[in-house]
Design an enzyme around this catalytic site. Structure first.
Site, PDB file in Angstrom:
ATOM      1  N   GLY A 131       2.502  19.385  24.039  1.00  0.00           N
ATOM      2  CA  GLY A 131       1.198  18.745  24.070  1.00  0.00           C
ATOM      3  C   GLY A 131       0.088  19.779  24.151  1.00  0.00           C
ATOM      4  N   GLY A 178       6.357  18.464  24.753  1.00  0.00           N
ATOM      5  CA  GLY A 178       6.091  17.241  24.005  1.00  0.00           C
ATOM      6  C   GLY A 178       6.893  17.129  22.729  1.00  0.00           C
ATOM      7  CG  ASP A 199       5.687  15.352  30.576  1.00  0.00           C
ATOM      8  OD1 ASP A 199       6.101  16.415  30.067  1.00  0.00           O
ATOM      9  OD2 ASP A 199       4.584  14.856  30.275  1.00  0.00           O
TER      10      ASP A 199
END
Length: 360
Positions: free
Chosen positions: A72, A121, A152
Site C-alpha cells: 500500500g 498489500g 494485515d
C-alpha cells in the site's frame, strides 16, 4: 509482465477478451503500490464481471518488470497520521480489506501472477486468489514489523496456516520468500518461468479447459533459473519451530540465542532492532488468527490492530520516517527494548475497537 502495446496512463488497466477479464496494476515507477483509487478500480471491475456471461476467468498482474505490487501507499498513511487524519487511513483500510475478502470469495477463478516483488498489500491481492503463480523472480514478504507495524490484508490468516511456526517467523521478521518458500508456506500454488507468462496469459484468454487446466500446461518439473526446488525455510524448520513456539517475544529471542545455528543468532539480533510493540502485537495476532473461523474474522481483527497503531502508537510514524522518509534506518522506538515492553501491550491492542466498524 504486461503487453507493451497497452495504454499506460491509467493506474489500473481494465480490459476483457476471449473470456478473460484482465486487470493490470499500472504504477511501475512506484512498484505498483496501491492507493485508494486503484482499489476502487479493481473492485468495480470485479463487480462488473461477476455476472458477465462472457467472462469466465480473471487475471491480475503488474506493469513493468519489478513486481506485482510492493504494498500500500505507506507514505500517504504517514501523512494522514501526521496531519491528524486517522479516519483517512481507516477509509483506505476498509476499502482494501473489502477487496481482499472479495478476491477470496469471488465466484470465478482469479489467477494472479506474483512475478517479482509482491509484498504487504500485494500479498492481500495475490494471497487470497484461486490460482497464485510465482516465478524465479518472485520475492514475497509481509515486512510490516520493519516499520513498527503489524501484518494485515489477511496476512495473519495466511501465515497462521503456514506449516509449524513458519508463520510466526515470517510475520515477526518480515523475511523475504522466493518461489519455493512461498509455495511451501502456502502463499502460492504453482511455479511458472517468467518467460512463459505471456503465453500463459494468452492461454487463459483463449485456451480450452478450466483455468486450472490451462495453468497446468505451463508447469515445469523443476524451478530452474537458480530458484531452489526445495524451500530454504523448510530446511530451517528445526530451529524455527523450536524458537518460535516460545510463549513471548522475549522467550523467542532467548531460544534463538540458545540455538547453535548462525541463522538463529542473526534472527535474534534482527528482532532486537525492531519495534517491541509491533513484535508483541504481531505474535499474538498470528496465534489468535489460528482460532478464527475465516478470513473475514481475521481481517476484522487486523483492522482493529491497524487503527490502534494509527490512532495511538508513535512507532508506526517513526518506522515509516526511518525507513521511507528520512531513510536514516535509525528508528527510535517507544519503548526501545523488548524488556521495557508493558506485559499487556498486545492485549490492549487486541481489545481496541475502532470508531467505525470494518463490516457494517
Amino acid at each position: 509482465m504486461t503487453d507493451p502495446a497497452l495504454p499506460t496512463e491509467a493506474p489500473v488497466l481494465v480490459r476483457a477478451s476471449g473470456g478473460l477479464g484482465h486487470l493490470t496494476l499500472n504504477r511501475p515507477r512506484a512498484m505498483n503500490a496501491l492507493n485508494l483509487g486503484m482499489i476502487g478500480d479493481l473492485a468495480a471491475a470485479l463487480d462488473d464481471w461477476e455476472h458477465d456471461p462472457d467472462i469466465d476467468t480473471v487475471l491480475l498482474d503488474g506493469a513493468g518488470d519489478r513486481g506485482l505490487c510492493a504494498g500500500g501507499d505507506v507514505r500517504a498513511l504517514y501523512e494522514q497520521i501526521r496531519s491528524g487524519d486517522p479516519d483517512g487511513a481507516g477509509r483506505f483500510f476498509r476499502a482494501e480489506y473489502a477487496l481482499n475478502a472479495r478476491i477470496a470469495e469471488y465466484p470465478k477463478p482469479i489467477v494472479v501472477f506474483a512475478d517479482g516483488v509482491t509484498m504487504g498489500g500485494g500479498i492481500g491481492l495475490a494471497g487470497h486468489a484461486a490460482l497464485r503463480i510465482v516465478t524465479e523472480r518472485s520475492r514475497l514478504a509481509m515486512p510490516e514489523t520493519r516499520i513498527g507495524f503489524t501484518p494485515d490484508v489477511g496476512g495473519t490468516w495466511l501465515l497462521a496456516h503456514a506449516p509449524g511456526r513458519l508463520g510466526e517467523f515470517l510475520a515477526l521478521t518480515g523475511t523475504t520468500m522466493d518461489a519455493a518458500d512461498a509455495i511451501a508456506v502456502g502463499l502460492a500454488d504453482h511455479f511458472v518461468p517468467s518467460a512463459d507468462l505471456p503465453a500463459l496469459r494468452d492461454a487463459l484468454r483463449s485456451g480450452a479447459g478450466t483455468a486450472q487446466e490451462r495453468v497446468a500446461r505451463f508447469l515445469t518439473a523443476d524451478m530452474g533459473d537458480g530458484t531452489p526446488a526445495v524451500s530454504a525455510l523448510e530446511r530451517s524448520r528445526d530451529w524455527i519451530d523450536d524458537a518460535f513456539s516460545a510463549a513471548t517475544v522475549a522467550d523467542i529471542v532467548d531460544a534463538l540465542r540458545a540455538r547453535p545455528e548462525a541463522a538463529a543468532s542473526d534472527t535474534a539480533a534482527l528482532l532486537g532492532e525492531l519495534s517491541p510493540t509491533g513484535l508483541a502485537v504481531t505474535l499474538d495476532a498470528v496465534r489468535r488468527a489460528r482460532d478464527l473461523p475465516d478470513l473475514r474474522a481475521a481481517l476484522a481483527q487486523e483492522y482493529g490492530l491497524v487503527m490502534w497503531f494509527a490512532t495511538s502508537q508513535p512507532d508506526l510514524v517513526e518506522g515509516i520516517r526511518a525507513q521511507l522518509v528520512d531513510k536514516d534506518r535509525a528508528p527510535r522506538w517507544q519503548p526501545g527494548t523488548i524488556e521495557e515492553l508493558a506485559p499487556d501491550a498486545a492485549a490492549s491492542a487486541l481489545a481496541y475497537r475502532p470508531r467505525i466498524a470494518l463490516w457494517s
